[in-house]
Design an enzyme around this catalytic site. Sequence first.
Site, short mmCIF file in Angstrom:
data_model
loop_
_atom_site.label_atom_id
_atom_site.label_comp_id
_atom_site.label_asym_id
_atom_site.label_seq_id
_atom_site.Cartn_x
_atom_site.Cartn_y
_atom_site.Cartn_z
N CYS A 75 44.09 40.62 44.96
CA CYS A 75 42.81 41.28 44.28
C CYS A 75 42.84 42.66 44.22
O CYS A 75 41.96 43.41 43.87
CB CYS A 75 41.57 40.58 45.12
SG CYS A 75 41.16 38.95 44.59
N HIS A 85 32.14 44.46 29.61
CA HIS A 85 33.38 45.40 29.09
C HIS A 85 33.28 46.41 29.77
O HIS A 85 33.66 47.41 29.11
CB HIS A 85 33.36 45.24 27.65
CG HIS A 85 33.71 44.00 26.87
ND1 HIS A 85 33.06 42.91 26.67
CD2 HIS A 85 35.08 43.60 26.35
CE1 HIS A 85 33.67 41.85 26.41
NE2 HIS A 85 34.95 42.56 25.93
N GLU A 141 31.99 34.39 40.15
CA GLU A 141 33.24 35.15 39.63
C GLU A 141 34.28 34.16 39.00
O GLU A 141 34.95 34.99 38.11
CB GLU A 141 33.79 35.76 40.94
CG GLU A 141 34.67 37.03 40.62
CD GLU A 141 35.21 37.52 42.04
OE1 GLU A 141 34.88 38.70 41.96
OE2 GLU A 141 35.90 37.13 42.81
#
Length: 119
Positions: free
Chosen positions: A26, A70, A109
């Site tokens: 991550c 985005h 997520e």
Amino acid sequence: MRTRILRKFSFDAAHDLPHFPEGHKCRNLHGHTYQVEVVLEGEVDPAVGYFMDYGDLKKAIAPVEAKLDHRYLNDIPGLAISTAENLAKWIYDELKPGLPELVMIRLYETPQNGVEYAP
Ligand SMILES: [Zn+2]
């Protein structure tokens, strides 16, 4: 009658978690298609049979969705540490002023991993 209603939305965004341990995947820049459920609670108006029009809910959520979609999340003020937990709270705090009936944000997520924020 008191009920809860919800609306789902999703957005695509990039982030990294540079404070994670060395070698943790991550830490690398990567993206997610986040799925969010916005949950509100309120009294049903017996005259109309609902407490909020879903169209009004959609309009209230749209500006927050636009701030996230985005984007590189770490660049957004308040999301320097862009964990799912912090992101759920950030979305709650953004929506609450315009949606006082908001009681919970449920954020995924990934299809498997999610968080609920319901202060
Ligand atoms: Zn991630």
